[in-house]
Design an enzyme around this catalytic site. Structure first.
Site, PDB file in Angstrom:
ATOM      1  N   HIS A  90       7.254   4.492 -13.010  1.00 13.60           N
ATOM      2  CA  HIS A  90       7.013   3.616 -11.997  1.00 13.60           C
ATOM      3  C   HIS A  90       7.554   2.011 -12.597  1.00 13.60           C
ATOM      4  O   HIS A  90       7.559   2.022 -13.892  1.00 13.60           O
ATOM      5  CB  HIS A  90       5.598   3.631 -12.083  1.00 13.60           C
ATOM      6  CG  HIS A  90       5.021   2.749 -10.888  1.00 13.60           C
ATOM      7  ND1 HIS A  90       4.819   1.398 -11.083  1.00 13.60           N
ATOM      8  CD2 HIS A  90       4.522   3.188  -9.468  1.00 13.60           C
ATOM      9  CE1 HIS A  90       4.488   0.776  -9.846  1.00 13.60           C
ATOM     10  NE2 HIS A  90       4.285   1.989  -8.868  1.00 13.60           N
ATOM     11  N   GLU A 159      11.085   2.803  -4.741  1.00 11.33           N
ATOM     12  CA  GLU A 159      10.255   1.662  -4.441  1.00 11.33           C
ATOM     13  C   GLU A 159      10.754   0.624  -5.068  1.00 11.33           C
ATOM     14  O   GLU A 159      10.810   0.192  -6.355  1.00 11.33           O
ATOM     15  CB  GLU A 159       8.996   1.939  -5.478  1.00 11.33           C
ATOM     16  CG  GLU A 159       8.065   3.105  -5.126  1.00 11.33           C
ATOM     17  CD  GLU A 159       6.654   3.319  -5.833  1.00 11.33           C
ATOM     18  OE1 GLU A 159       5.812   3.171  -4.796  1.00 11.33           O
ATOM     19  OE2 GLU A 159       6.624   2.979  -6.925  1.00 11.33           O
TER      20      GLU A 159
HETATM   21  P1  13P Z   1       1.791  -1.358  -3.035  1.00 13.69           P
HETATM   22  O1  13P Z   1       1.584  -0.322  -2.073  1.00 13.69           O
HETATM   23  O2  13P Z   1       0.640  -2.102  -3.311  1.00 13.69           O
HETATM   24  O3  13P Z   1       3.004  -2.189  -2.819  1.00 13.69           O
HETATM   25  O4  13P Z   1       2.448  -0.522  -4.382  1.00 13.69           O
HETATM   26  C1  13P Z   1       3.296   0.600  -4.337  1.00 13.69           C
HETATM   27  C2  13P Z   1       3.512   1.175  -5.389  1.00 13.69           C
HETATM   28  O5  13P Z   1       3.836   0.605  -6.548  1.00 13.69           O
HETATM   29  C3  13P Z   1       3.140   2.738  -5.586  1.00 13.69           C
HETATM   30  O6  13P Z   1       3.293   3.522  -6.640  1.00 13.69           O
END
Ligand code: 13P
Length: 236
Positions: A90, A159
């Site tokens: 992550h 992400e």
């Molecule tokens: P948000 O939905 O708060 O932008 O976070 C996304 C995330 O990092 C999920 O792992």
């Protein structure tokens, strides 16, 4: 589709229990066909008795069975709850805690060896996005170094760092273009994460190579998370 919630550093043991009960009720009553994943903080892990389509996972662990790694949990602690799903790589682990690609790959290999389903996260910072799609692709591919992409229990979450927790979602065109490029290399399911909420879930889930979403902020409210699951059910 896969609809996943990353609690990050939110919810207590008590509120996680209440959340899981409500989520379970919703999934059972609606007969949802989605694969739902929840990643609570380590302090709130339990053997939740839920509908089979709800999976609980861990947000992070050290690639060791047990040992002297202050503040970390290992396989022995995860085993106590019978969990077999983990988030690796992550962006908050990489950027806030300085996890290198080498460490991400080491964790990946360890938990792969132990048969875990791995949600492996990649994503570029804003400065890279500003350089254009080729720089974005190169950056994301570099985060796949040392990762066995043929592993059958792999899920990749794209992400973009600049869209996480900022309220700034990547546009459907940006997500589409990036996932299309990632798809050339990755056969595993591809999730999008970064400011996903009920209002943009449908648009994101309709993107061709998008197999689901990994949600932070909006999913901490069980009602909003259930709304996102319901949207996926209407689409598939
Ligand atoms: P948000 O939905 O708060 O932008 O976070 C996304 C995330 O990092 C999920 O792992």
């Amino acid at each position: 589709m896969i609809i996943a919630s990353n609690f990050k550093t939110n919810h207590t043991r008590a509120s996680t229990r209440a959340y899981m009960e409500e989520l379970d009720r919703f999934v059972r009553e609606s007969g949802s066909r989605q694969r739902v994943m929840v990643f609570p903080p380590a302090t709130a892990l339990e053997r939740f008795e839920t509908a089979p389509q709800i999976v609980t996972g861990v947000q992070n662990a050290y690639p060791v069975e047990k040992g002297s790694f202050t503040g970390e949990i290992g396989l022995e602690q995860i085993d106590e709850f019978g969990l077999r799903t983990i988030l690796v790589g992550h962006s908050e682990r990489r950027h806030i805690f300085g996890e290198t690609q080498q460490m991400c790959a080491q964790k990946y290999t360890f938990f792969q060896t132990h048969g875990f389903e791995i949600v492996y996260c990649i994503g570029e910072p804003e400065a890279v996005r500003q350089k254009g799609i080729e720089a974005v692709v190169d950056y994301n591919f570099a985060q796949l170094e040392g990762i066995d992409l043929d592993y059958g229990k792999l899920i990749v979450a794209y992400e973009p760092v600049w869209a996480i927790g900022t309220g700034l979602t990547a546009s459907a065109e940006q997500i589409d273009e990036t996932l299309t490029r990632l798809r050339r290399k990755i056969k595993a399911p591809l999730l999008y994460g970064g400011s996903v909420k009920p209002a943009n879930t449908e648009e994101i889930l309709k993107i061709e190579n998008c197999d689901g979403v990994l949600v932070g902020t909006a999913s901490w409210d069980v009602g909003q998370f259930c709304e996102m699951i319901a949207i996926a059910d209407r689409l598939s």
